[in-house]
Write an enzyme that holds these catalytic residues in place. Structure first.
Site, mmCIF file in Angstrom:
data_model
loop_
_atom_site.group_PDB
_atom_site.id
_atom_site.type_symbol
_atom_site.label_atom_id
_atom_site.label_comp_id
_atom_site.label_asym_id
_atom_site.label_seq_id
_atom_site.Cartn_x
_atom_site.Cartn_y
_atom_site.Cartn_z
ATOM 1 C CG ASN A 43 -0.245 -0.011 2.504
ATOM 2 O OD1 ASN A 43 0.454 0.945 2.841
ATOM 3 N ND2 ASN A 43 -0.390 -1.086 3.270
ATOM 4 C CG ASP A 65 -6.840 -5.169 6.900
ATOM 5 O OD1 ASP A 65 -6.265 -5.094 8.009
ATOM 6 O OD2 ASP A 65 -7.527 -4.240 6.430
ATOM 7 C CE LYS A 98 8.502 -12.430 -13.754
ATOM 8 N NZ LYS A 98 9.158 -11.977 -14.968
ATOM 9 C CG ASP A 150 -5.705 -6.220 14.380
ATOM 10 O OD1 ASP A 150 -4.859 -5.543 14.998
ATOM 11 O OD2 ASP A 150 -6.727 -5.728 13.875
ATOM 12 C CB ILE A 151 0.297 -6.012 14.656
ATOM 13 C CG1 ILE A 151 0.710 -6.863 13.454
ATOM 14 C CG2 ILE A 151 1.481 -5.791 15.590
ATOM 15 C CD1 ILE A 151 1.647 -6.180 12.497
ATOM 16 C CG PHE A 206 -2.870 6.125 13.534
ATOM 17 C CD1 PHE A 206 -3.075 7.408 13.071
ATOM 18 C CD2 PHE A 206 -1.807 5.881 14.386
ATOM 19 C CE1 PHE A 206 -2.239 8.439 13.451
ATOM 20 C CE2 PHE A 206 -0.957 6.910 14.772
ATOM 21 C CZ PHE A 206 -1.181 8.191 14.299
ATOM 22 C CE LYS A 245 -11.321 0.586 12.342
ATOM 23 N NZ LYS A 245 -10.949 1.392 11.181
ATOM 24 C CE LYS A 278 -8.295 -2.924 14.573
ATOM 25 N NZ LYS A 278 -7.224 -3.023 13.585
HETATM 26 N N1 CTP Z 1 -3.493 -2.817 12.547
HETATM 27 C C1 CTP Z 1 -2.604 -3.787 12.935
HETATM 28 N N2 CTP Z 1 -2.580 -4.988 12.294
HETATM 29 C C2 CTP Z 1 -3.427 -5.241 11.278
HETATM 30 C C3 CTP Z 1 -4.318 -4.240 10.869
HETATM 31 C C4 CTP Z 1 -4.338 -3.039 11.517
HETATM 32 O O1 CTP Z 1 -1.843 -3.570 13.863
HETATM 33 N N3 CTP Z 1 -3.385 -6.418 10.678
HETATM 34 C C5 CTP Z 1 -3.539 -1.533 13.272
HETATM 35 C C6 CTP Z 1 -3.046 -0.351 12.483
HETATM 36 O O2 CTP Z 1 -1.659 -0.133 12.693
HETATM 37 C C7 CTP Z 1 -3.885 0.782 13.045
HETATM 38 C C8 CTP Z 1 -5.204 0.113 13.299
HETATM 39 O O3 CTP Z 1 -4.894 -1.241 13.549
HETATM 40 O O4 CTP Z 1 -3.401 1.246 14.274
HETATM 41 C C9 CTP Z 1 -6.084 0.247 12.109
HETATM 42 O O5 CTP Z 1 -6.969 -0.772 12.104
HETATM 43 P P1 CTP Z 1 -7.796 -1.266 10.830
HETATM 44 O O6 CTP Z 1 -8.846 -2.205 11.309
HETATM 45 O O7 CTP Z 1 -6.915 -1.725 9.747
HETATM 46 O O8 CTP Z 1 -8.458 0.052 10.456
HETATM 47 P P2 CTP Z 1 -8.507 0.807 9.140
HETATM 48 O O9 CTP Z 1 -7.158 0.905 8.509
HETATM 49 O O10 CTP Z 1 -9.140 2.068 9.515
HETATM 50 O O11 CTP Z 1 -9.361 -0.163 8.208
HETATM 51 P P3 CTP Z 1 -10.878 -0.749 8.274
HETATM 52 O O12 CTP Z 1 -11.752 0.402 8.643
HETATM 53 O O13 CTP Z 1 -11.055 -1.262 6.915
HETATM 54 O O14 CTP Z 1 -10.911 -1.823 9.288
#
Ligand code: CTP
Length: 397
Positions: A209, A277, A287, A306-307, A324, A338, A342
Protein backbone atom coordinates in the site's frame (compact mmCIF):
# COMPACT_ATOMS: atom_id res chain seq x y z
CA UNK A 1 10.51 20.30 18.61
CA UNK A 2 12.22 23.59 18.44
CA UNK A 3 15.35 25.56 19.20
CA UNK A 4 13.33 28.74 19.72
CA UNK A 5 15.17 31.26 21.86
CA UNK A 6 18.35 29.19 22.06
CA UNK A 7 21.68 30.80 21.33
CA UNK A 8 24.21 28.47 19.79
CA UNK A 9 27.87 29.36 19.53
CA UNK A 10 28.97 27.45 16.45
CA UNK A 11 32.70 26.93 16.23
CA UNK A 12 33.79 25.86 12.76
CA UNK A 13 37.25 24.33 12.63
CA UNK A 14 39.41 23.11 9.77
CA UNK A 15 38.43 20.19 7.57
CA UNK A 16 36.67 19.65 4.29
CA UNK A 17 33.33 19.23 6.11
CA UNK A 18 33.53 22.90 7.11
CA UNK A 19 31.60 23.66 3.92
CA UNK A 20 28.62 21.86 5.49
CA UNK A 21 28.64 24.40 8.30
CA UNK A 22 26.76 26.72 5.93
CA UNK A 23 23.84 24.29 5.73
CA UNK A 24 24.10 23.67 9.46
CA UNK A 25 23.69 27.40 10.17
CA UNK A 26 20.61 27.47 7.92
CA UNK A 27 19.02 24.45 9.58
CA UNK A 28 19.74 25.71 13.11
CA UNK A 29 18.16 29.03 12.25
CA UNK A 30 15.15 27.35 10.63
CA UNK A 31 14.68 25.47 13.90
CA UNK A 32 14.55 28.79 15.74
CA UNK A 33 18.08 29.14 17.13
CA UNK A 34 20.23 32.22 16.91
CA UNK A 35 23.71 31.30 15.75
CA UNK A 36 26.95 33.10 16.57
CA UNK A 37 29.76 31.66 14.45
CA UNK A 38 33.41 31.40 15.42
CA UNK A 39 35.78 30.43 12.61
CA UNK A 40 39.26 29.01 13.19
CA UNK A 41 42.17 29.74 10.86
CA UNK A 42 41.86 26.20 9.51
CA UNK A 43 38.12 26.55 9.06
CA UNK A 44 38.62 29.77 7.10
CA UNK A 45 40.58 27.77 4.49
CA UNK A 46 37.37 25.94 3.63
CA UNK A 47 34.56 28.43 4.15
CA UNK A 48 34.56 32.21 4.16
CA UNK A 49 33.56 34.32 7.15
CA UNK A 50 31.23 36.21 4.83
CA UNK A 51 29.21 33.05 4.05
CA UNK A 52 28.81 32.17 7.72
CA UNK A 53 28.04 35.71 8.75
CA UNK A 54 25.46 36.23 5.98
CA UNK A 55 23.66 32.98 6.82
CA UNK A 56 23.85 33.47 10.58
CA UNK A 57 22.91 37.15 10.32
CA UNK A 58 25.53 37.72 12.98
CA UNK A 59 29.18 38.77 12.92
CA UNK A 60 31.74 35.99 12.73
CA UNK A 61 34.42 35.95 15.42
CA UNK A 62 37.83 34.83 14.25
CA UNK A 63 40.67 36.36 16.11
CA UNK A 64 41.55 36.14 19.79
CA UNK A 65 43.71 39.22 19.60
CA UNK A 66 41.45 41.32 17.42
CA UNK A 67 40.75 44.60 19.11
CA UNK A 68 37.47 44.80 17.23
CA UNK A 69 36.23 41.33 18.24
CA UNK A 70 37.39 41.68 21.82
CA UNK A 71 35.85 45.12 22.09
CA UNK A 72 32.52 43.82 20.76
CA UNK A 73 32.45 40.62 22.71
CA UNK A 74 35.30 38.97 24.58
CA UNK A 75 35.88 35.24 24.46
CA UNK A 76 34.58 34.86 28.00
CA UNK A 77 31.29 36.50 27.13
CA UNK A 78 31.07 34.53 23.88
CA UNK A 79 31.38 31.32 25.88
CA UNK A 80 29.01 32.33 28.65
CA UNK A 81 26.15 33.77 26.62
CA UNK A 82 25.61 30.60 24.60
CA UNK A 83 23.04 27.99 25.64
CA UNK A 84 25.18 25.46 23.79
CA UNK A 85 28.64 25.55 22.27
CA UNK A 86 28.68 23.33 19.21
CA UNK A 87 32.03 22.66 17.58
CA UNK A 88 31.11 21.40 14.12
CA UNK A 89 33.10 20.19 12.42
CA UNK A 90 35.81 19.60 14.97
CA UNK A 91 39.23 18.51 13.71
CA UNK A 92 41.53 15.96 15.38
CA UNK A 93 43.76 18.91 16.24
CA UNK A 94 41.09 20.87 18.10
CA UNK A 95 39.95 17.69 19.89
CA UNK A 96 43.56 17.27 21.06
CA UNK A 97 43.74 20.87 22.21
CA UNK A 98 40.46 20.63 24.12
CA UNK A 99 41.46 17.36 25.81
CA UNK A 100 44.71 18.93 26.95
CA UNK A 101 43.40 22.33 27.93
CA UNK A 102 45.38 24.24 25.31
CA UNK A 103 44.15 27.69 24.46
CA UNK A 104 46.09 29.40 21.69
CA UNK A 105 43.30 30.78 19.53
CA UNK A 106 39.77 32.12 19.92
CA UNK A 107 38.08 28.71 19.45
CA UNK A 108 40.17 26.81 21.99
CA UNK A 109 40.13 29.71 24.45
CA UNK A 110 36.37 30.00 24.21
CA UNK A 111 35.72 26.32 24.94
CA UNK A 112 38.18 26.45 27.84
CA UNK A 113 36.25 29.41 29.24
CA UNK A 114 32.88 27.65 28.84
CA UNK A 115 30.89 26.71 31.90
CA UNK A 116 27.83 25.42 30.00
CA UNK A 117 27.19 22.47 27.69
CA UNK A 118 29.61 21.73 24.86
CA UNK A 119 28.99 19.36 21.95
CA UNK A 120 31.45 18.36 19.27
CA UNK A 121 30.79 16.88 15.83
CA UNK A 122 34.04 15.28 14.62
CA UNK A 123 34.98 14.98 10.98
CA UNK A 124 38.23 13.44 9.83
CA UNK A 125 39.86 10.63 7.90
CA UNK A 126 38.80 7.23 9.35
CA UNK A 127 42.39 6.30 10.25
CA UNK A 128 42.85 9.57 12.11
CA UNK A 129 39.58 8.97 13.97
CA UNK A 130 40.57 5.39 14.89
CA UNK A 131 44.03 6.47 16.05
CA UNK A 132 44.43 5.69 19.77
CA UNK A 133 45.54 9.28 20.36
CA UNK A 134 42.27 10.65 18.99
CA UNK A 135 40.24 7.97 20.77
CA UNK A 136 41.93 8.72 24.09
CA UNK A 137 41.30 12.45 23.65
CA UNK A 138 37.63 11.85 22.81
CA UNK A 139 37.26 9.54 25.84
CA UNK A 140 38.73 12.29 28.04
CA UNK A 141 36.27 14.83 26.68
CA UNK A 142 33.33 12.48 27.17
CA UNK A 143 34.37 11.87 30.77
CA UNK A 144 34.27 15.60 31.28
CA UNK A 145 30.71 15.74 29.97
CA UNK A 146 31.34 16.91 26.41
CA UNK A 147 28.65 15.53 24.08
CA UNK A 148 30.11 13.77 21.07
CA UNK A 149 27.75 13.84 18.07
CA UNK A 150 29.03 11.49 15.40
CA UNK A 151 31.10 10.86 13.40
CA UNK A 152 29.00 8.78 10.99
CA UNK A 153 30.06 5.93 8.71
CA UNK A 154 30.31 6.16 4.96
CA UNK A 155 32.17 7.57 1.96
CA UNK A 156 34.65 10.26 2.85
CA UNK A 157 35.62 13.28 0.78
CA UNK A 158 39.20 11.97 0.96
CA UNK A 159 38.10 8.90 -1.02
CA UNK A 160 38.29 6.45 1.88
CA UNK A 161 35.43 4.63 3.59
CA UNK A 162 34.84 4.24 7.29
CA UNK A 163 33.94 6.13 10.44
CA UNK A 164 34.85 9.78 10.34
CA UNK A 165 32.11 11.40 8.29
CA UNK A 166 30.59 14.61 9.60
CA UNK A 167 27.03 14.02 10.83
CA UNK A 168 24.49 15.44 8.41
CA UNK A 169 23.38 18.98 9.42
CA UNK A 170 19.76 17.74 9.80
CA UNK A 171 20.93 15.07 12.27
CA UNK A 172 22.94 17.62 14.23
CA UNK A 173 19.86 19.83 14.49
CA UNK A 174 17.86 16.79 15.67
CA UNK A 175 20.54 16.17 18.30
CA UNK A 176 20.42 19.78 19.43
CA UNK A 177 16.62 19.69 19.61
CA UNK A 178 16.70 16.46 21.60
CA UNK A 179 19.34 17.98 23.89
CA UNK A 180 17.08 20.93 24.77
CA UNK A 181 13.75 19.09 24.79
CA UNK A 182 12.20 18.36 28.18
CA UNK A 183 12.43 14.63 28.96
CA UNK A 184 9.08 13.71 30.54
CA UNK A 185 9.35 10.14 29.22
CA UNK A 186 12.85 9.41 30.54
CA UNK A 187 12.99 5.83 31.80
CA UNK A 188 9.99 4.75 29.67
CA UNK A 189 10.19 2.33 26.76
CA UNK A 190 8.11 2.69 23.62
CA UNK A 191 7.50 0.80 20.42
CA UNK A 192 6.07 2.20 17.22
CA UNK A 193 4.93 0.30 14.13
CA UNK A 194 5.15 2.28 10.92
CA UNK A 195 4.95 2.14 7.14
CA UNK A 196 3.28 -0.39 4.88
CA UNK A 197 3.72 -4.12 4.83
CA UNK A 198 4.67 -6.02 1.69
CA UNK A 199 2.97 -9.37 1.22
CA UNK A 200 4.77 -11.49 -1.39
CA UNK A 201 2.99 -13.22 -4.26
CA UNK A 202 6.16 -14.64 -5.71
CA UNK A 203 9.90 -13.78 -5.50
CA UNK A 204 9.43 -10.54 -7.48
CA UNK A 205 5.88 -9.34 -6.71
CA UNK A 206 4.31 -8.01 -3.56
CA UNK A 207 0.94 -6.69 -2.41
CA UNK A 208 1.61 -3.33 -0.87
CA UNK A 209 0.00 0.00 0.00
CA UNK A 210 1.02 3.62 -0.31
CA UNK A 211 1.90 4.32 3.33
CA UNK A 212 5.02 6.51 3.44
CA UNK A 213 5.89 5.85 7.09
CA UNK A 214 6.15 9.59 7.80
CA UNK A 215 3.61 9.71 10.63
CA UNK A 216 5.07 6.68 12.41
CA UNK A 217 8.61 8.00 12.14
CA UNK A 218 7.56 11.43 13.40
CA UNK A 219 6.02 9.73 16.44
CA UNK A 220 9.14 7.63 17.03
CA UNK A 221 11.32 10.77 16.85
CA UNK A 222 9.04 12.73 19.19
CA UNK A 223 8.92 9.91 21.76
CA UNK A 224 12.70 9.64 21.62
CA UNK A 225 13.13 13.40 22.01
CA UNK A 226 10.89 13.22 25.09
CA UNK A 227 13.38 10.78 26.62
CA UNK A 228 11.75 7.42 25.84
CA UNK A 229 13.80 4.43 24.73
CA UNK A 230 12.15 3.78 21.35
CA UNK A 231 12.01 0.78 19.02
CA UNK A 232 10.61 1.57 15.57
CA UNK A 233 9.35 -1.42 13.62
CA UNK A 234 8.95 -0.31 10.04
CA UNK A 235 7.79 -1.88 6.82
CA UNK A 236 9.57 -0.95 3.57
CA UNK A 237 9.89 2.86 3.34
CA UNK A 238 12.29 5.20 1.60
CA UNK A 239 12.90 7.35 4.69
CA UNK A 240 16.26 7.37 6.49
CA UNK A 241 16.31 5.69 9.90
CA UNK A 242 15.52 8.29 12.55
CA UNK A 243 18.40 9.29 14.74
CA UNK A 244 18.55 7.83 18.27
CA UNK A 245 15.81 5.28 17.64
CA UNK A 246 16.34 1.50 17.45
CA UNK A 247 14.98 0.65 13.99
CA UNK A 248 13.89 -2.84 12.96
CA UNK A 249 13.07 -3.29 9.27
CA UNK A 250 10.46 -5.86 8.29
CA UNK A 251 8.53 -6.76 5.14
CA UNK A 252 5.38 -8.67 6.03
CA UNK A 253 2.66 -8.39 8.68
CA UNK A 254 3.85 -11.70 10.19
CA UNK A 255 7.39 -10.31 10.51
CA UNK A 256 6.03 -7.07 11.96
CA UNK A 257 4.06 -8.97 14.60
CA UNK A 258 7.10 -11.08 15.54
CA UNK A 259 9.37 -8.00 15.79
CA UNK A 260 6.73 -6.19 17.85
CA UNK A 261 6.45 -9.10 20.27
CA UNK A 262 10.24 -9.14 20.60
CA UNK A 263 10.17 -5.43 21.48
CA UNK A 264 7.96 -6.10 24.53
CA UNK A 265 7.80 -5.29 27.37
CA UNK A 266 7.18 -1.62 26.65
CA UNK A 267 5.31 1.12 28.47
CA UNK A 268 3.91 2.71 25.32
CA UNK A 269 2.93 1.16 21.98
CA UNK A 270 1.80 3.20 19.00
CA UNK A 271 0.50 1.32 15.98
CA UNK A 272 0.89 3.67 13.04
CA UNK A 273 1.63 1.00 10.42
CA UNK A 274 -0.73 0.46 7.50
CA UNK A 275 -0.70 -3.30 7.87
CA UNK A 276 -2.08 -5.27 4.94
CA UNK A 277 -5.22 -6.99 6.23
CA UNK A 278 -4.69 -9.83 3.77
CA UNK A 279 -1.78 -11.82 2.40
CA UNK A 280 -1.70 -14.18 -0.59
CA UNK A 281 -2.66 -17.66 0.60
CA UNK A 282 0.44 -19.09 -1.00
CA UNK A 283 3.71 -17.48 -2.06
CA UNK A 284 5.06 -19.04 -5.22
CA UNK A 285 8.70 -20.04 -4.89
CA UNK A 286 9.32 -19.24 -8.56
CA UNK A 287 8.18 -16.21 -10.54
CA UNK A 288 4.58 -16.65 -11.72
CA UNK A 289 4.55 -16.84 -15.52
CA UNK A 290 1.74 -15.68 -17.77
CA UNK A 291 0.41 -18.03 -20.39
CA UNK A 292 -0.89 -16.97 -23.78
CA UNK A 293 -4.45 -18.20 -23.36
CA UNK A 294 -5.14 -16.77 -19.89
CA UNK A 295 -7.03 -13.46 -19.89
CA UNK A 296 -7.51 -13.37 -16.12
CA UNK A 297 -5.81 -14.57 -13.03
CA UNK A 298 -7.00 -14.70 -9.46
CA UNK A 299 -5.25 -14.86 -6.16
CA UNK A 300 -6.64 -16.21 -2.90
CA UNK A 301 -5.93 -14.24 0.20
CA UNK A 302 -5.86 -15.19 3.82
CA UNK A 303 -6.16 -12.90 6.81
CA UNK A 304 -3.10 -11.39 8.42
CA UNK A 305 -2.76 -11.21 12.20
CA UNK A 306 -4.03 -7.99 13.74
CA UNK A 307 -0.86 -6.72 15.40
CA UNK A 308 -2.53 -4.03 17.48
CA UNK A 309 -5.29 -6.37 18.72
CA UNK A 310 -2.77 -9.13 19.49
CA UNK A 311 -0.47 -6.87 21.51
CA UNK A 312 -3.36 -5.10 23.28
CA UNK A 313 -4.59 -8.49 24.55
CA UNK A 314 -1.16 -9.89 25.39
CA UNK A 315 -0.18 -10.77 28.94
CA UNK A 316 2.60 -8.21 28.89
CA UNK A 317 0.39 -5.53 27.35
CA UNK A 318 1.94 -2.05 27.31
CA UNK A 319 0.35 0.40 29.76
CA UNK A 320 -0.75 2.66 26.91
CA UNK A 321 -1.80 1.24 23.54
CA UNK A 322 -2.52 3.71 20.75
CA UNK A 323 -3.90 2.81 17.33
CA UNK A 324 -4.86 4.69 14.18
CA UNK A 325 -8.01 4.41 12.13
CA UNK A 326 -8.52 5.69 8.62
CA UNK A 327 -12.18 6.65 8.21
CA UNK A 328 -14.21 8.42 5.54
CA UNK A 329 -17.54 8.55 7.39
CA UNK A 330 -18.88 8.24 10.95
CA UNK A 331 -15.32 8.91 12.04
CA UNK A 332 -15.90 8.91 15.78
CA UNK A 333 -18.35 5.99 15.91
CA UNK A 334 -16.13 3.82 13.74
CA UNK A 335 -13.06 4.73 15.77
CA UNK A 336 -14.89 4.00 19.00
CA UNK A 337 -15.92 0.57 17.68
CA UNK A 338 -12.29 -0.09 16.75
CA UNK A 339 -11.16 1.06 20.18
CA UNK A 340 -13.19 -1.57 21.97
CA UNK A 341 -12.81 -4.32 19.34
CA UNK A 342 -9.03 -4.03 19.41
CA UNK A 343 -8.77 -3.13 23.11
CA UNK A 344 -6.74 -0.02 22.42
CA UNK A 345 -6.65 2.82 24.95
CA UNK A 346 -6.68 5.54 22.32
CA UNK A 347 -7.45 5.65 18.63
CA UNK A 348 -6.24 8.53 16.49
CA UNK A 349 -8.94 8.65 13.85
CA UNK A 350 -7.80 10.02 10.52
CA UNK A 351 -10.47 11.66 8.49
CA UNK A 352 -9.41 10.61 5.00
CA UNK A 353 -12.56 11.79 3.23
CA UNK A 354 -10.89 15.04 2.12
CA UNK A 355 -8.27 13.24 0.06
CA UNK A 356 -5.07 11.35 0.52
CA UNK A 357 -3.14 11.26 3.79
CA UNK A 358 -0.47 8.91 2.53
CA UNK A 359 2.63 10.84 1.58
CA UNK A 360 1.13 14.18 2.65
CA UNK A 361 2.79 16.38 5.24
CA UNK A 362 -0.35 17.05 7.23
CA UNK A 363 -2.99 15.07 9.01
CA UNK A 364 -6.39 15.87 10.57
CA UNK A 365 -7.11 13.52 13.46
CA UNK A 366 -9.51 13.06 16.35
CA UNK A 367 -8.26 11.45 19.54
CA UNK A 368 -10.85 8.92 20.69
CA UNK A 369 -10.57 7.32 24.11
CA UNK A 370 -12.88 5.92 26.80
CA UNK A 371 -12.93 9.44 28.24
CA UNK A 372 -14.29 11.11 25.13
CA UNK A 373 -13.20 12.64 21.86
CA UNK A 374 -10.85 15.44 21.10
CA UNK A 375 -10.78 16.77 17.54
CA UNK A 376 -7.40 18.19 16.63
CA UNK A 377 -7.02 20.87 13.96
CA UNK A 378 -5.20 20.18 10.69
CA UNK A 379 -1.59 19.72 11.80
CA UNK A 380 1.67 18.64 10.23
CA UNK A 381 2.65 15.06 10.98
CA UNK A 382 5.39 16.38 13.28
CA UNK A 383 2.81 18.45 15.15
CA UNK A 384 0.49 15.43 15.46
CA UNK A 385 3.44 13.49 16.88
CA UNK A 386 4.33 16.27 19.33
CA UNK A 387 0.74 16.58 20.55
CA UNK A 388 0.40 12.83 20.94
CA UNK A 389 3.61 12.65 22.95
CA UNK A 390 2.41 15.52 25.12
CA UNK A 391 -0.80 13.57 25.88
CA UNK A 392 1.23 10.41 26.54
CA UNK A 393 3.45 12.29 28.98
CA UNK A 394 0.43 13.78 30.78
CA UNK A 395 -1.10 10.31 31.12
CA UNK A 396 1.94 8.32 32.16
CA UNK A 397 3.77 10.75 34.43
N1 CTP B 1 -3.49 -2.82 12.55
C1 CTP B 1 -2.60 -3.79 12.94
N2 CTP B 1 -2.58 -4.99 12.29
C2 CTP B 1 -3.43 -5.24 11.28
C3 CTP B 1 -4.32 -4.24 10.87
C4 CTP B 1 -4.34 -3.04 11.52
O1 CTP B 1 -1.84 -3.57 13.86
N3 CTP B 1 -3.39 -6.42 10.68
C5 CTP B 1 -3.54 -1.53 13.27
C6 CTP B 1 -3.05 -0.35 12.48
O2 CTP B 1 -1.66 -0.13 12.69
C7 CTP B 1 -3.89 0.78 13.04
C8 CTP B 1 -5.20 0.11 13.30
O3 CTP B 1 -4.89 -1.24 13.55
O4 CTP B 1 -3.40 1.25 14.27
C9 CTP B 1 -6.08 0.25 12.11
O5 CTP B 1 -6.97 -0.77 12.10
P1 CTP B 1 -7.80 -1.27 10.83
O6 CTP B 1 -8.85 -2.21 11.31
O7 CTP B 1 -6.91 -1.73 9.75
O8 CTP B 1 -8.46 0.05 10.46
P2 CTP B 1 -8.51 0.81 9.14
O9 CTP B 1 -7.16 0.90 8.51
O10 CTP B 1 -9.14 2.07 9.52
O11 CTP B 1 -9.36 -0.16 8.21
P3 CTP B 1 -10.88 -0.75 8.27
O12 CTP B 1 -11.75 0.40 8.64
O13 CTP B 1 -11.05 -1.26 6.92
O14 CTP B 1 -10.91 -1.82 9.29
Amino acid sequence: MTLNGKQILLIVSGGIAAYKAAVLVRRLKEAGASVVPVLTKGGAQFITPLTLSALAENPVYEDLFSLKDEAEMGHIRLAREADLILVAPISADLIGKMANGLADDLASTTVLAADGPVAIAPSMNPVMWANPATQANVATLMQRGVHVWGPADGDMACGEMGTGRFEEPEDLVARAEAFFAPKPLAGKTALVTSGPTHEPLDPVRVMANRSSGQQGQAIARALSAAGADVTLITGPVSLPEPFGVRTVRVETADEMLAATQRALPADIAVFAAAVADWKPKTTASEKLKKTANEAEMSVSFTKNPDILATIASAENRPALVVGFAAETENVVENARAKLSRKRADWILANNVSQGAVFGEDSNTVTLVSAKGTEPWPKLTKDQVAARLVQRVAETLT
